[in-house]
Design a protein around this motif. Structure first.
Motif, PDB file in Angstrom:
ATOM      1  N   TRP A 102       0.627  -1.184   0.127  1.00 57.14           N
ATOM      2  CA  TRP A 102       0.085  -0.126  -0.137  1.00 57.14           C
ATOM      3  C   TRP A 102       0.990   1.309   0.003  1.00 57.14           C
ATOM      4  O   TRP A 102       1.954   1.161   0.455  1.00 57.14           O
ATOM      5  CB  TRP A 102      -0.988   0.094   1.278  1.00 57.14           C
ATOM      6  CG  TRP A 102      -1.722  -1.164   1.525  1.00 57.14           C
ATOM      7  CD1 TRP A 102      -1.320  -1.969   2.365  1.00 57.14           C
ATOM      8  CD2 TRP A 102      -2.904  -1.665   0.695  1.00 57.14           C
ATOM      9  NE1 TRP A 102      -2.301  -3.375   2.223  1.00 57.14           N
ATOM     10  CE2 TRP A 102      -3.250  -3.044   1.047  1.00 57.14           C
ATOM     11  CE3 TRP A 102      -3.589  -1.055  -0.234  1.00 57.14           C
ATOM     12  CZ2 TRP A 102      -4.234  -3.697   0.867  1.00 57.14           C
ATOM     13  CZ3 TRP A 102      -4.654  -1.913  -0.837  1.00 57.14           C
ATOM     14  CH2 TRP A 102      -4.813  -3.169  -0.417  1.00 57.14           C
ATOM     15  N   SER A 103       0.333   2.279  -0.757  1.00 56.44           N
ATOM     16  CA  SER A 103       1.048   3.700  -0.484  1.00 56.44           C
ATOM     17  C   SER A 103       0.996   4.131   0.822  1.00 56.44           C
ATOM     18  O   SER A 103      -0.042   3.903   1.367  1.00 56.44           O
ATOM     19  CB  SER A 103       0.618   4.581  -1.877  1.00 56.44           C
ATOM     20  OG  SER A 103      -0.572   4.668  -1.588  1.00 56.44           O
ATOM     21  N   ALA A 104       1.575   5.328   1.070  1.00 58.89           N
ATOM     22  CA  ALA A 104       1.401   5.956   2.471  1.00 58.89           C
ATOM     23  C   ALA A 104      -0.056   6.504   2.418  1.00 58.89           C
ATOM     24  O   ALA A 104      -0.552   6.845   3.499  1.00 58.89           O
ATOM     25  CB  ALA A 104       2.399   7.147   2.615  1.00 58.89           C
ATOM     26  N   ARG A 105      -0.530   7.016   1.320  1.00 62.12           N
ATOM     27  CA  ARG A 105      -1.550   7.728   1.077  1.00 62.12           C
ATOM     28  C   ARG A 105      -2.969   6.554   1.557  1.00 62.12           C
ATOM     29  O   ARG A 105      -3.756   7.027   2.356  1.00 62.12           O
ATOM     30  CB  ARG A 105      -1.993   8.267  -0.164  1.00 62.12           C
ATOM     31  CG  ARG A 105      -3.396   8.884  -0.557  1.00 62.12           C
ATOM     32  CD  ARG A 105      -3.562   9.284  -1.696  1.00 62.12           C
ATOM     33  NE  ARG A 105      -5.160   9.546  -2.221  1.00 62.12           N
ATOM     34  CZ  ARG A 105      -5.537  10.993  -1.799  1.00 62.12           C
ATOM     35  NH1 ARG A 105      -4.532  11.867  -1.417  1.00 62.12           N
ATOM     36  NH2 ARG A 105      -6.655  11.248  -2.237  1.00 62.12           N
ATOM     37  N   GLU A 106      -2.640   5.297   0.955  1.00 58.71           N
ATOM     38  CA  GLU A 106      -3.737   4.455   1.298  1.00 58.71           C
ATOM     39  C   GLU A 106      -3.786   4.050   2.830  1.00 58.71           C
ATOM     40  O   GLU A 106      -4.616   3.618   3.287  1.00 58.71           O
ATOM     41  CB  GLU A 106      -3.377   3.218   0.187  1.00 58.71           C
ATOM     42  CG  GLU A 106      -3.771   3.525  -1.018  1.00 58.71           C
ATOM     43  CD  GLU A 106      -3.165   2.161  -2.145  1.00 58.71           C
ATOM     44  OE1 GLU A 106      -4.172   1.551  -2.333  1.00 58.71           O
ATOM     45  OE2 GLU A 106      -2.056   2.205  -2.139  1.00 58.71           O
ATOM     46  N   GLY A 107      -2.205   3.799   3.255  1.00 58.98           N
ATOM     47  CA  GLY A 107      -2.267   3.585   4.543  1.00 58.98           C
ATOM     48  C   GLY A 107      -3.019   4.397   5.566  1.00 58.98           C
ATOM     49  O   GLY A 107      -3.554   4.043   6.714  1.00 58.98           O
ATOM     50  N   HIS A 108      -2.734   5.907   5.289  1.00 57.87           N
ATOM     51  CA  HIS A 108      -3.624   6.827   6.042  1.00 57.87           C
ATOM     52  C   HIS A 108      -5.208   6.493   6.243  1.00 57.87           C
ATOM     53  O   HIS A 108      -5.847   6.701   7.198  1.00 57.87           O
ATOM     54  CB  HIS A 108      -3.284   8.135   5.748  1.00 57.87           C
ATOM     55  CG  HIS A 108      -2.034   8.529   6.235  1.00 57.87           C
ATOM     56  ND1 HIS A 108      -1.630   9.012   7.504  1.00 57.87           N
ATOM     57  CD2 HIS A 108      -0.966   8.620   5.439  1.00 57.87           C
ATOM     58  CE1 HIS A 108      -0.377   9.053   7.937  1.00 57.87           C
ATOM     59  NE2 HIS A 108       0.174   9.145   6.416  1.00 57.87           N
ATOM     60  N   ALA A 142       1.152   1.296  16.548  1.00 54.76           N
ATOM     61  CA  ALA A 142       1.503   0.647  15.049  1.00 54.76           C
ATOM     62  C   ALA A 142       0.549  -0.125  14.419  1.00 54.76           C
ATOM     63  O   ALA A 142       0.736  -1.210  13.794  1.00 54.76           O
ATOM     64  CB  ALA A 142       2.774   0.413  15.139  1.00 54.76           C
ATOM     65  N   ALA A 143      -0.756   0.466  14.538  1.00 56.81           N
ATOM     66  CA  ALA A 143      -1.799  -0.492  13.668  1.00 56.81           C
ATOM     67  C   ALA A 143      -1.737  -0.767  12.416  1.00 56.81           C
ATOM     68  O   ALA A 143      -2.437  -1.531  12.107  1.00 56.81           O
ATOM     69  CB  ALA A 143      -3.302   0.349  14.115  1.00 56.81           C
ATOM     70  N   TRP A 144      -0.887   0.035  11.730  1.00 53.73           N
ATOM     71  CA  TRP A 144      -0.945  -0.269  10.190  1.00 53.73           C
ATOM     72  C   TRP A 144      -0.224  -1.531   9.964  1.00 53.73           C
ATOM     73  O   TRP A 144      -0.258  -2.311   9.007  1.00 53.73           O
ATOM     74  CB  TRP A 144       0.234   0.810   9.603  1.00 53.73           C
ATOM     75  CG  TRP A 144       1.608   0.810  10.103  1.00 53.73           C
ATOM     76  CD1 TRP A 144       2.649  -0.004   9.962  1.00 53.73           C
ATOM     77  CD2 TRP A 144       2.106   1.684  11.142  1.00 53.73           C
ATOM     78  NE1 TRP A 144       3.590   0.509  10.811  1.00 53.73           N
ATOM     79  CE2 TRP A 144       3.280   1.559  11.311  1.00 53.73           C
ATOM     80  CE3 TRP A 144       1.258   3.103  11.791  1.00 53.73           C
ATOM     81  CZ2 TRP A 144       3.937   2.469  12.446  1.00 53.73           C
ATOM     82  CZ3 TRP A 144       2.086   3.777  12.500  1.00 53.73           C
ATOM     83  CH2 TRP A 144       3.388   3.372  12.751  1.00 53.73           C
ATOM     84  N   ARG A 145       0.236  -2.357  10.950  1.00 57.97           N
ATOM     85  CA  ARG A 145       0.877  -3.828  10.719  1.00 57.97           C
ATOM     86  C   ARG A 145      -0.432  -4.824  10.496  1.00 57.97           C
ATOM     87  O   ARG A 145      -0.354  -5.640   9.989  1.00 57.97           O
ATOM     88  CB  ARG A 145       1.361  -4.151  11.991  1.00 57.97           C
ATOM     89  CG  ARG A 145       2.790  -3.482  12.291  1.00 57.97           C
ATOM     90  CD  ARG A 145       3.351  -3.672  13.724  1.00 57.97           C
ATOM     91  NE  ARG A 145       4.626  -2.995  14.038  1.00 57.97           N
ATOM     92  CZ  ARG A 145       5.235  -2.829  15.109  1.00 57.97           C
ATOM     93  NH1 ARG A 145       4.608  -3.544  16.158  1.00 57.97           N
ATOM     94  NH2 ARG A 145       6.353  -2.189  15.306  1.00 57.97           N
ATOM     95  N   GLU A 146      -1.434  -4.475  10.785  1.00 59.11           N
ATOM     96  CA  GLU A 146      -2.683  -5.138  10.942  1.00 59.11           C
ATOM     97  C   GLU A 146      -3.094  -5.319   9.451  1.00 59.11           C
ATOM     98  O   GLU A 146      -3.669  -6.190   8.957  1.00 59.11           O
ATOM     99  CB  GLU A 146      -4.038  -4.410  11.585  1.00 59.11           C
ATOM    100  CG  GLU A 146      -3.819  -4.224  12.972  1.00 59.11           C
ATOM    101  CD  GLU A 146      -3.920  -5.668  13.708  1.00 59.11           C
ATOM    102  OE1 GLU A 146      -4.810  -6.711  13.032  1.00 59.11           O
ATOM    103  OE2 GLU A 146      -3.467  -5.723  14.716  1.00 59.11           O
ATOM    104  N   PHE A 147      -2.787  -4.433   8.466  1.00 58.85           N
ATOM    105  CA  PHE A 147      -3.035  -4.531   7.026  1.00 58.85           C
ATOM    106  C   PHE A 147      -1.889  -4.514   6.397  1.00 58.85           C
ATOM    107  O   PHE A 147      -1.807  -4.340   4.915  1.00 58.85           O
ATOM    108  CB  PHE A 147      -4.134  -3.517   6.467  1.00 58.85           C
ATOM    109  CG  PHE A 147      -3.533  -2.116   7.189  1.00 58.85           C
ATOM    110  CD1 PHE A 147      -2.658  -1.296   6.203  1.00 58.85           C
ATOM    111  CD2 PHE A 147      -4.031  -1.242   8.084  1.00 58.85           C
ATOM    112  CE1 PHE A 147      -2.332   0.032   6.621  1.00 58.85           C
ATOM    113  CE2 PHE A 147      -3.867  -0.115   8.404  1.00 58.85           C
ATOM    114  CZ  PHE A 147      -2.865   0.414   7.573  1.00 58.85           C
ATOM    115  N   GLU A 200      -9.496   1.580  10.371  1.00 55.99           N
ATOM    116  CA  GLU A 200      -8.984   0.654  11.370  1.00 55.99           C
ATOM    117  C   GLU A 200      -9.736   1.315  12.551  1.00 55.99           C
ATOM    118  O   GLU A 200     -10.102   0.589  13.655  1.00 55.99           O
ATOM    119  CB  GLU A 200      -7.463   0.659  11.603  1.00 55.99           C
ATOM    120  CG  GLU A 200      -7.236  -0.101  12.762  1.00 55.99           C
ATOM    121  CD  GLU A 200      -7.756  -1.615  12.999  1.00 55.99           C
ATOM    122  OE1 GLU A 200      -7.432  -1.900  14.415  1.00 55.99           O
ATOM    123  OE2 GLU A 200      -7.821  -2.359  12.161  1.00 55.99           O
ATOM    124  N   SER A 201      -9.451   2.668  12.899  1.00 55.72           N
ATOM    125  CA  SER A 201      -9.795   3.098  14.048  1.00 55.72           C
ATOM    126  C   SER A 201     -11.212   3.057  14.298  1.00 55.72           C
ATOM    127  O   SER A 201     -11.780   3.088  15.596  1.00 55.72           O
ATOM    128  CB  SER A 201      -9.413   4.661  13.919  1.00 55.72           C
ATOM    129  OG  SER A 201      -9.811   5.242  15.266  1.00 55.72           O
TER     130      SER A 201
END
Length: 465
Positions: free
Chosen positions: A29-35, A58-63, A41-42
């Motif tokens: 995923w790009s950083a834009r998609e990550g946000h 570091a919840a980005w690890r979920e996806f 997720e929140s």
């Protein structure tokens, strides 16, 4: 219905082929998609859009997203990033059920639906098979295929805009309550997806109100505008309470907020992008989707039709002119918005990403051009589809992903003659703009001479009778 279902399934199948291709080498995923996914997720885990705990854990690890840094400051002790809440709310149910992969599939299905609407819109400009062919090629073009499974609101915005446009045109034909409310609801959704879509929403609302007023549907127009205004007031009020400003960009840490500059001069000096969005070596729409050139042919046909007053001879032509003019106005609105208000033109994973919301409505103009130039249009369609095949094969086998858009395309090196538009404008861009200006001036002069000759010939024939 069967044709629409077949079109949707075909587009969805191709979009699914892009599922899983990295946004950039080594990054799913790009950083834009990550946000965007982090906000979803929140919503799913906490029921809010405050991202403090997501960054803490570091919840980005979920996806499987890249490491992220906050892009906003705290407001009343909360961390709310400028992507807003509308698009994350749209993808949150899919994220809760199947994670980021189901989100991508959900967005692909919505994108495909937009081009089903595009074919229905195009039928009001040209008959079949030109309408469906234009929508199909537009939906299979490299920019759309690259963006269909990316977690970003542009292609979904194209679907919502196409739905609003189709409903507005149905109101013009048959001002029934269901079409009026459908159009108003679609218009009301647009600003929630992205603030940059407000001008498009305003244009659709103005057209809806005009057509209802002309058909003496005052109460229906009042009801539709109430829906739109209620959504607008709710959006502004909620955004002000959450983000401390009129737009979610009020919390942005980027210089200049959402537009990347604090001065009017900085906005106005972006004017070369008016051409760059089409001819830029990296991000130009015509570089990635040559089929889009038929849209300009459609604009020329619209101008010729109005200039020659074809509606006087062919009464049904007035409907074609109204629809084509409406589609052209929407495309022009988005072009102006992204030219002057987009913070940057290069650097994103999808070519011409910010023009994607008007690709479905622009397919109607391309269909008109395809009907009048079927051989040239067929060649442009073939080149465009070849680019899509190249993109998918390269993404699967080459390991390069979908970023950057400056990657090689199978045009035999012809794309290298195009300049790269930048601010301030360079020598190559100035030469190209001058050449385009001279070509337009020559074309206008030739058309004027042809029109004067036709007028003089008509006057001579009248005098001989």
């Amino acid at each position: 219905m069967r044709r629409a279902l077949g079109l949707w399934l075909l587009l969805l199948a191709v979009y699914t082929a892009a599922l899983g291709i990295d946004a950039s080498p080594g990054e799913r995923w790009s950083a834009r998609e990550g946000h965007e996914l982090l906000t979803a997720e929140s919503i799913v885990s906490d029921g809010d859009v405050d991202l403090r705990d997501e960054y803490a854990t570091a919840a980005w690890r979920e996806f499987g997203g890249p490491p992220l840094e906050p892009t906003a400051g705290l407001v009343d002790g909360r961390l709310l990033e400028p992507q807003g809440i509308g698009f994350p709310l749209l993808i949150a149910p899919a994220y809760a059920l199947g994670g980021a992969t189901l989100v991508a599939l959900w967005l692909a299905a919505l994108t495909a639906l937009g081009f089903v609407f595009a074919a229905a819109i195009a039928r009001r400009v040209v008959p079949e098979p030109w309408a469906t062919r234009a929508a199909l090629v537009a939906g299979l073009s490299p920019p759309v295929v690259a963006a269909a499974t990316r977690v970003s609101p542009e292609t979904v915005a194209g679907t919502v805009l196409a739905a609003a446009t189709l409903a507005a045109l149905k109101v013009r034909e048959q001002p029934r309550p269901r079409w009026t409310l459908s159009c108003a609801a679609a218009i009301a959704v647009l600003p929630w997806l992205a603030v940059s879509l407000v001008p498009l929403a305003a244009g659709c609302a103005a057209a809806l109100a005009r057509w209802l007023r002309r058909r003496r549907r005052g109460f229906a127009a009042f009801t539709a505008m109430e829906v739109v205004l209620f959504s607008a007031v709710l959006f502004v009020t909620l955004t002000d309470r959450l983000y401390g400003g009129l737009t979610p960009y009020a919390t942005s840490l980027a210089p200049g907020g959402g537009i990347g500059t604090d001065s009017v001069a900085g906005v106005l000096e972006r004017w070369p992008r008016l051409v760059g969005w089409w001819l830029d070596r990296d991000a130009g729409m015509l570089r990635w989707a040559p089929f889009a050139a038929l849209g300009f042919l459609g604009l020329w046909l619209l101008w010729r039709s109005r200039r020659d007053r074809l509606a006087v001879v062919v009464p049904d032509q007035v409907h074609v002119e109204v629809v084509a003019g409406f589609l052209a106005a929407l495309c022009a609105t988005q072009l102006v918005v992204v030219t002057f208000l987009a913070p940057q033109m290069h650097g994103d994973w999808a070519p011409a990403r910010l023009l994607l919301p008007v690709v479905p409505v622009g397919a109607g103009l391309a269909g008109w051009g395809l009907r009048h130039a079927p051989r040239a249009g067929g060649a442009l369609a073939a080149v465009t589809l070849a680019g899509t095949v190249w993109l998918l094969i390269g993404g699967r086998l080459g390991g390069g992903g979908l970023q950057p858009p400056a990657g090689h395309m199978p045009w035999g090196g012809l794309q290298d003659v195009l300049p790269r538009f930048s601010i301030p404008i360079g020598t190559g861009e100035a030469i190209l703009l001058a050449a385009v200006g001279v070509a337009l001036a020559v074309l206008a002069a030739r058309e004027r001479r042809a029109w004067l000759a036709m007028r003089d010939g008509a006057a001579l024939r009248g005098s001989l009778r």
